[in-house]
Design an enzyme around this catalytic site. Sequence first.
Site, PDB file in Angstrom:
ATOM      1  N   ASP B  95      36.837  29.688  54.014  1.00 20.29           N
ATOM      2  CA  ASP B  95      37.267  31.084  53.948  1.00 20.29           C
ATOM      3  C   ASP B  95      37.884  31.419  55.301  1.00 20.29           C
ATOM      4  OD1 ASP B  95      35.288  31.448  55.789  1.00 20.29           O
ATOM      5  OD2 ASP B  95      34.216  32.962  54.667  1.00 20.29           O
ATOM      6  N   SER B  96      38.365  32.622  55.466  1.00 22.69           N
ATOM      7  CA  SER B  96      39.188  32.951  56.635  1.00 22.69           C
ATOM      8  C   SER B  96      38.446  33.738  57.689  1.00 22.69           C
ATOM      9  CB  SER B  96      40.354  33.808  56.180  1.00 22.69           C
ATOM     10  OG  SER B  96      39.829  35.021  55.631  1.00 22.69           O
ATOM     11  N   GLY B  98      37.576  36.679  56.714  1.00 22.87           N
ATOM     12  CA  GLY B  98      37.783  38.002  56.112  1.00 22.87           C
ATOM     13  C   GLY B  98      36.523  38.568  55.490  1.00 22.87           C
ATOM     14  N   PHE B  99      35.704  37.683  54.913  1.00 26.09           N
ATOM     15  CA  PHE B  99      34.490  38.188  54.285  1.00 26.09           C
ATOM     16  C   PHE B  99      33.532  38.749  55.329  1.00 26.09           C
ATOM     17  CE2 PHE B  99      30.243  37.906  52.369  1.00 26.09           C
ATOM     18  CZ  PHE B  99      30.467  38.712  51.267  1.00 26.09           C
ATOM     19  N   GLN B 197      43.458  41.804  46.576  1.00 24.27           N
ATOM     20  CA  GLN B 197      42.447  42.833  46.835  1.00 24.27           C
ATOM     21  C   GLN B 197      42.780  44.076  45.995  1.00 24.27           C
ATOM     22  OE1 GLN B 197      39.581  42.618  48.235  1.00 24.27           O
ATOM     23  NE2 GLN B 197      39.688  40.792  49.568  1.00 24.27           N
ATOM     24  N   GLY B 224      37.119  40.502  46.962  1.00 24.11           N
ATOM     25  CA  GLY B 224      36.647  41.883  46.868  1.00 24.11           C
ATOM     26  C   GLY B 224      35.875  42.204  45.608  1.00 24.11           C
ATOM     27  N   ASP B 274      32.827  30.068  43.986  1.00 21.99           N
ATOM     28  CA  ASP B 274      31.843  29.687  45.005  1.00 21.99           C
ATOM     29  C   ASP B 274      30.834  30.807  45.071  1.00 21.99           C
ATOM     30  OD1 ASP B 274      33.630  31.616  46.662  1.00 21.99           O
ATOM     31  OD2 ASP B 274      31.903  31.245  47.955  1.00 21.99           O
TER      32      ASP B 274
END
Lengths: 375, 375
Positions: B95-96, B98-99, B197, B224, B274
Amino acid sequence: MSSFSFNLIKTDTQSKARVGVLNTPHGVIETPIFMPVGTQASVKGVNQQDLANRIKAQIILANTYHVFLRPGLDVLQHAGGIHNFINWQKPMLTDSGGFQVFSLSDIRKIKEEGVEFRSHLDGRKLFFTPEFAVDVQRTIGADIFMAFDECPPYPCDYNYAKNSMHLTHRWLDRCFNRYNQTEGLYEYEQALFPIVQGSVYKDLRTQSAEYIASKNAIGNAIGGLSVGESHEQMYEITDLVCQILPENKPRYLMGVGTPENILECIALGVDMFDCVMPTRNARHGFIFTSEGVINIKNQKWEKDFTPLDNQFTPEYSKAYVKHLIKCNEILGAQIASLQNLSFYLWLVTEARKHITAGDFTSWKTQILSVITRRL
Amino acid sequence: MSSFSFNLIKTDTQSKARVGVLNTPHGVIETPIFMPVGTQASVKGVNQQDLANRIKAQIILANTYHVFLRPGLDVLQHAGGIHNFINWQKPMLTDSGGFQVFSLSDIRKIKEEGVEFRSHLDGRKLFFTPEFAVDVQRTIGADIFMAFDECPPYPCDYNYAKNSMHLTHRWLDRCFNRYNQTEGLYEYEQALFPIVQGSVYKDLRTQSAEYIASKNAIGNAIGGLSVGESHEQMYEITDLVCQILPENKPRYLMGVGTPENILECIALGVDMFDCVMPTRNARHGFIFTSEGVINIKNQKWEKDFTPLDNQFTPEYSKAYVKHLIKCNEILGAQIASLQNLSFYLWLVTEARKHITAGDFTSWKTQILSVITRRL
């Protein structure tokens, strides 16, 4: 005809090291042997397949006090004994709760009749007597179980040690009485090993070893060492006791120790060892390897992408294990425990090979210079 | 010629479920697929051999934010990328960060340029921009990496969601610019997946899905969701977005979910999932089995000596796993995690078989009635 027998295959000429085979109801144990500790019916961080196939454990331990509290005797009895409960069909050994007389000294009272504990979980009162310790260990169902003893603290004055030893001997008689009046619950025989005590006092140890030897048990244990005394004292007492305990019975040195302790005590005639060190150290990042000792948390391993140990854990690099242990990832404990136990079992297996080959003493000197190095 | 390709093998006639094959530089992923989460470069409680051989994971995740902090980029680069670092030669995804914009909302500030974090470890300031997120993920070296987005909270008012979506789109352009200007560091190609998103607002989700689709990326993700909205809202939005995202590209629904969520979203056309649920629930004793759901801490399992699951963990009884989880033994987390992940991978593999066989919808109804039972 007993399911237990001990065959002494070879005794070293330059030391007192021995190679033996101990037959038990759940199979053969090749001695000298190290027994991984599964305090609560699990060797911490290691599954039973890896114990058997990778670590090559031949026998594992559980702690009576702990499995008595959880899962409890009712569960163990319904399971048909601890082997079935944990799905481990090789030999097992339980201690008697005697060690908790030492380790839980804040929450117990010793009386002639037995020991009153407060459960470390919920504070409820427990009363362990020699008879009860036998009954409990009958229900747990390990192949080998231990007499209920007092493990005195170190240092310990002469009078305390003497009185404690006599108490242990009286308790031993009561253990054997109960043992002889009862049978295993699960259609296999169980062996009761008595324990030599006497702190660091040679006359007491001599007296205790003679008393224990007189019981003609299937195997004999040395307790009350590795509790704070020097290594020299430990070796001296072990040497003394091994010379008194019968040659044709296995000798178990309880709770010992470092790789060096184990090799030195093999040289004195000890056949069986257990210790939490390999798994406990593993969880803190202290790794035993075939090339030396590693504190994996050290910065120096950060970019070392060579295997943690070529022989035992070739899949994982030092850098990765460092990362896992630093991050408190479960897998760090898993890999480090696998490594340390594999190392311990390898060490005793190598010792056995070299006793057989006749070069144990020179091998011991050489291997200790390698494996005790701080990498 | 790209190392990535997605072949759509079959689409269900009674639902929008699909069977595909996603080729990556580290091998093939058969979709629909579930991807175990290895937050800190380790799937908690499971080793890489078991992941591959028992669980049959085809691709695993790591979290950029976490591996950026520990072990850090310098270590990962010296290792030759995360595959080498953890010794996992199958596909990976990151992931980036962002979460963490969502999950660490107390310790971050969102600006047009990027997001300022305070490290949850030592409080030091970190500034993640879209460009930096690409650079970091180039250095980590996963096969698939994610655009840097804002995952807005739920509930979230319309204006916040709209502004956030536009910010995510502007950041996406910056991600693709950096992505197109750079190459993988380790001689294999990396795919950048953009993320839809728009919270639970259909017009925003439509607009976002169209924007993301226009990027013609190798695969596309839906972010999201599973942040507090109802399952019905999640399904409605997923359905809407799947109808807009290109059919010939894999669709990844991030952070979802329960076994039921996964089957329902497969039916809507999602290919990749995931979630931390299987491992996190495992550690708390919530076990997914092929016969229903188990809270292993319940007293009712105390003397149940049947396997935790005949299919996946036949070696260990419910009673033993209950004991281990109650005692907080590491092995409890190991067995339960192995079980839950094996179940998740089995579930998506079965789904794939039944899509291929043409009876996915009826199978889904039937299997959900079994696996959602509370045992």
